[in-house]
Design a protein around this motif. Structure first.
Motif, PDB file in Angstrom:
ATOM      1  N   GLN A 167       2.057  24.453  39.284  1.00  0.00           N
ATOM      2  CA  GLN A 167       3.590  24.267  39.346  1.00  0.00           C
ATOM      3  C   GLN A 167       4.329  25.046  40.476  1.00  0.00           C
ATOM      4  OE1 GLN A 167       6.387  23.288  37.484  1.00  0.00           O
ATOM      5  NE2 GLN A 167       5.741  22.141  35.933  1.00  0.00           N
TER       6      GLN A 167
ATOM      7  N   LEU B 166       2.654  23.431  43.932  1.00  0.00           N
ATOM      8  CA  LEU B 166       3.517  22.135  44.157  1.00  0.00           C
ATOM      9  C   LEU B 166       4.660  22.500  44.562  1.00  0.00           C
ATOM     10  CD1 LEU B 166       3.839  19.013  44.088  1.00  0.00           C
ATOM     11  CD2 LEU B 166       4.098  19.125  41.642  1.00  0.00           C
ATOM     12  N   LYS B 167       5.385  23.448  43.831  1.00  0.00           N
ATOM     13  CA  LYS B 167       6.910  23.789  44.293  1.00  0.00           C
ATOM     14  C   LYS B 167       6.562  24.220  46.096  1.00  0.00           C
ATOM     15  CE  LYS B 167       9.139  24.978  39.996  1.00  0.00           C
ATOM     16  NZ  LYS B 167       9.785  26.130  39.220  1.00  0.00           N
TER      17      LYS B 167
ATOM     18  N   ILE C  70       6.432  21.300  48.359  1.00  0.00           N
ATOM     19  CA  ILE C  70       7.594  20.543  48.457  1.00  0.00           C
ATOM     20  C   ILE C  70       8.789  21.572  49.026  1.00  0.00           C
ATOM     21  CG2 ILE C  70       9.939  19.871  47.136  1.00  0.00           C
ATOM     22  CD1 ILE C  70       7.865  18.690  45.236  1.00  0.00           C
TER      23      ILE C  70
ATOM     24  N   ILE D 164       8.939  21.013  37.955  1.00  0.00           N
ATOM     25  CA  ILE D 164       8.560  19.936  39.175  1.00  0.00           C
ATOM     26  C   ILE D 164       7.839  18.938  38.839  1.00  0.00           C
ATOM     27  CG2 ILE D 164       6.424  21.107  40.158  1.00  0.00           C
ATOM     28  CD1 ILE D 164       9.435  19.712  42.170  1.00  0.00           C
ATOM     29  N   GLU D 165       6.872  18.913  37.788  1.00  0.00           N
ATOM     30  CA  GLU D 165       5.992  17.850  37.357  1.00  0.00           C
ATOM     31  C   GLU D 165       6.918  16.665  37.048  1.00  0.00           C
ATOM     32  OE1 GLU D 165       2.519  16.439  34.466  1.00  0.00           O
ATOM     33  OE2 GLU D 165       3.904  17.958  33.754  1.00  0.00           O
TER      34      GLU D 165
ATOM     35  N   GLU E  64       8.909  15.579  40.586  1.00  0.00           N
ATOM     36  CA  GLU E  64       8.385  15.554  41.908  1.00  0.00           C
ATOM     37  C   GLU E  64       8.610  13.995  42.656  1.00  0.00           C
ATOM     38  OE1 GLU E  64       3.917  15.722  43.918  1.00  0.00           O
ATOM     39  OE2 GLU E  64       4.134  15.655  41.389  1.00  0.00           O
TER      40      GLU E  64
ATOM     41  N   ARG F 281      10.347  13.904  46.500  1.00  0.00           N
ATOM     42  CA  ARG F 281       9.485  13.189  47.476  1.00  0.00           C
ATOM     43  C   ARG F 281      10.317  12.284  48.105  1.00  0.00           C
ATOM     44  NH1 ARG F 281       4.616  15.601  48.278  1.00  0.00           N
ATOM     45  NH2 ARG F 281       3.519  16.929  46.655  1.00  0.00           N
TER      46      ARG F 281
END
Length: 413
Positions: free
Chosen positions: A7, A10-11, A14, A120-121, A124, A128
Motif C-alpha cells: 500500500q 503504491l501510494k 501515485i 489505494i487498492e 487505484e 491512474r
C-alpha cells in the motif's frame, strides 16, 4: 488485500506521478500572457486556460466529491469548467491565471491528504485515470498553443537524421491470433477487455509516412485529383481548400520527419495514391505490440520499460517531430519504428467499444463517442505524456480534424 508495505509503495508511486505530471503542466504556463491564456484560435477547441481549470475541476469532482464524499471546494467554477457546462465559444471569459493556479493548488492539497488515508487498492484505477486525464488535456494545450504560434515556429526540425535507404519497406505480419486491448489497472475503459483477435496475413509500413514521401503526393497534384479521395473527403477538401498538411514547413531538410497535421481524409487519399490503404486498428496494434515468440502482447513496442527519450520522441522532451529512424531501441518485435511518440497515426477503424465494454468512470468519457463518426488513432505524439503511451491506448477524432499532431502509416492485404 495487499500488504501495508505494498500500500505504501503504491501510494508513493501515485504521489510521484501526480507531482511530476503537475510540474509538467505548470511548465506550460510559465510566463504566459493573459491574452494567450484566454485565446480561442479554433472554434473546435477551448482556450488553454479553460483546459487548466478543467484539470482541477475533474480532479476535485472525482477524488474529493464522488470518491471522498467531500463538498466541492470551488462551486463557483462548476459551470465554467465542466465539460458540459458552457459552449466552447463562451469559455474565453476566464479568471486570471494565478487564480486558477490557486484553485489547482488548493484542490491538490486536499487530494494528497486523502491519498494518505485511503485504501489505494480500491481506488487505484480512478487515481491512474486522473493522471492520464491531466496528461491528455496537456497535449490539447500543446497543439492549441501550436495553432497560435504556427506562423512563427515551424514544426519540423532543420536536421535530416540521415538517409533512410528502405523508407518504403513494408513488414510482413503473418496470419494468426494476437491479444488486443488491455485489462491492466491503468487501461482506460475503451481499451478493455483484452481479447483475442485473428488476422489474416498483411503488410504494414516499417516507418510512418514521411514529409519527403508526402511531398511526392503534393507534387503530383494529389490535392487536386479527386481519384484519390473518398466522396466525403473530396467534399471536405473542396470546402476547406486545403493544399498541404497543417504543420508543413516546406523545408526539404525535414523530409525524414513524419508528415504531421493531416486529417484522416488526407491520410486516406495518400494511401490510395501509393496503392495502399490505412491499417485497421487491430493491424496496427498487432504489428506494434505482439511478440510472436513469447505469445503475448507487450505493453510498449520495445517491452515493459516505461517510455523515455531512449525509446521514443514523447513528453515534449524535444518539442517537435524527429526523423522516423531516430529511435531504433523503440522498435516493435516485428521491426516497426516510431509506433509510439512523434505523431499519432490514423487507422481505418471507427471508434467503438470492444465486446464486454463497461464505461468508467462515467458514460461520457468514451461511450458517447461510439457514434460511427470518429476514427481511431494509435501511438501518441511528441507531446504525449508517458502515462498515456502504450500500444493498447486508443485516441479518437472526427476524420476532418487536422489540428492534432497526427500522421499515419500504410498497409496492404
Amino acid at each position: 488485500m495487499i500488504s501495508r508495505l505494498n500500500q505504501s509503495s503504491l501510494k508513493e508511486a501515485i504521489f510521484n506521478a501526480l507531482v511530476e505530471c503537475r510540474l509538467k503542466t505548470q511548465t506550460l504556463f510559465e510566463g504566459m500572457e493573459e491574452s494567450t491564456f484566454c485565446s480561442q484560435p479554433h472554434p473546435d477547441f477551448s482556450p488553454v486556460g479553460w483546459h487548466l481549470g478543467h484539470i482541477g475541476f475533474i480532479e476535485s469532482l472525482w477524488l474529493l466529491e464522488h470518491s471522498g464524499g467531500l463538498p466541492c471546494p470551488f462551486p463557483q467554477y462548476r459551470k465554467l469548467f465542466a465539460a458540459d457546462g458552457l459552449p466552447k465559444s463562451q469559455r474565453v471569459q476566464l479568471p486570471h491565471l494565478q487564480e486558477i493556479l490557486y484553485f489547482l493548488e488548493t484542490v491538490r492539497k486536499q487530494v494528497l491528504e486523502r491519498l494518505e488515508v485511503i485504501d489505494i487498492e480500491k481506488e487505484e484505477r480512478l487515481w491512474r485515470f486522473l493522471i492520464q486525464h491531466e496528461s491528455q488535456h496537456c497535449e490539447i494545450i500543446s497543439f492549441v498553443l501550436e495553432l497560435m504560434n504556427r506562423e512563427k515556429v515551424k514544426m519540423t526540425k532543420m536536421i535530416s537524421g540521415g538517409e533512410i535507404s528502405n523508407i518504403t519497406e513494408m513488414i510482413l505480419i503473418p496470419a494468426g491470433e494476437f491479444e488486443q486491448g488491455s485489462d491492466d489497472v491503468y487501461a482506460l475503459d475503451n481499451e478493455r477487455p483484452a481479447h483475442k483477435r485473428y488476422l489474416e496475413t498483411y503488410y504494414i509500413d516499417r516507418y510512418p509516412v514521411t514529409c519527403g514521401q508526402y511531398r511526392l503526393f503534393m507534387a503530383a497534384g494529389g490535392y487536386d485529383d479527386s481519384r484519390w479521395w473518398s466522396a466525403a473527403g473530396w467534399k471536405w477538401r473542396e470546402n476547406q481548400q486545403v493544399i498541404q498538411p497543417l504543420y508543413w514547413s516546406g523545408d526539404r531538410h525535414g523530409d525524414n520527419h513524419p508528415v504531421c497535421g493531416v486529417s484522416w481524409y488526407e491520410a486516406e487519399a495518400y494511401s490510395r495514391f501509393v496503392g495502399k490503404r490505412l491499417p485497421t486498428e487491430a493491424e496496427w496494434e498487432k504489428a506494434a505490440s505482439w511478440d510472436a515468440k513469447a505469445g503475448c502482447s507487450r505493453v510498449y513496442p520495445w517491452g515493459d520499460k516505461f517510455p523515455t527519450s531512449e525509446y521514443c520522441n514523447c513528453d515534449r522532451s524535444i518539442g517537435e517531430t524527429t526523423p522516423v529512424n531516430d529511435y531504433p531501441a523503440g522498435k516493435s518485435s516485428y521491426g516497426l519504428y516510431d509506433t509510439l511518440g512523434n505523431v499519432w497515426e490514423w487507422t481505418s477503424t471507427w471508434f467503438d467499444g470492444y465486446n464486454g465494454f463497461q464505461s468508467y468512470p462515467y458514460i461520457g468519457y468514451s461511450q458517447v463517442y461510439f457514434d460511427q463518426q470518429h476514427r481511431v488513432l494509435k501511438g501518441g505524439s511528441w507531446a504525449t505524456r508517458p502515462w498515456g503511451l502504450r500500444a493498447s491506448f486508443r485516441n479518437w477524432y472526427h476524420p476532418h480534424v487536422r489540428q492534432i499532431f497526427a500522421g499515419f502509416r500504410c498497409a496492404t492485404s
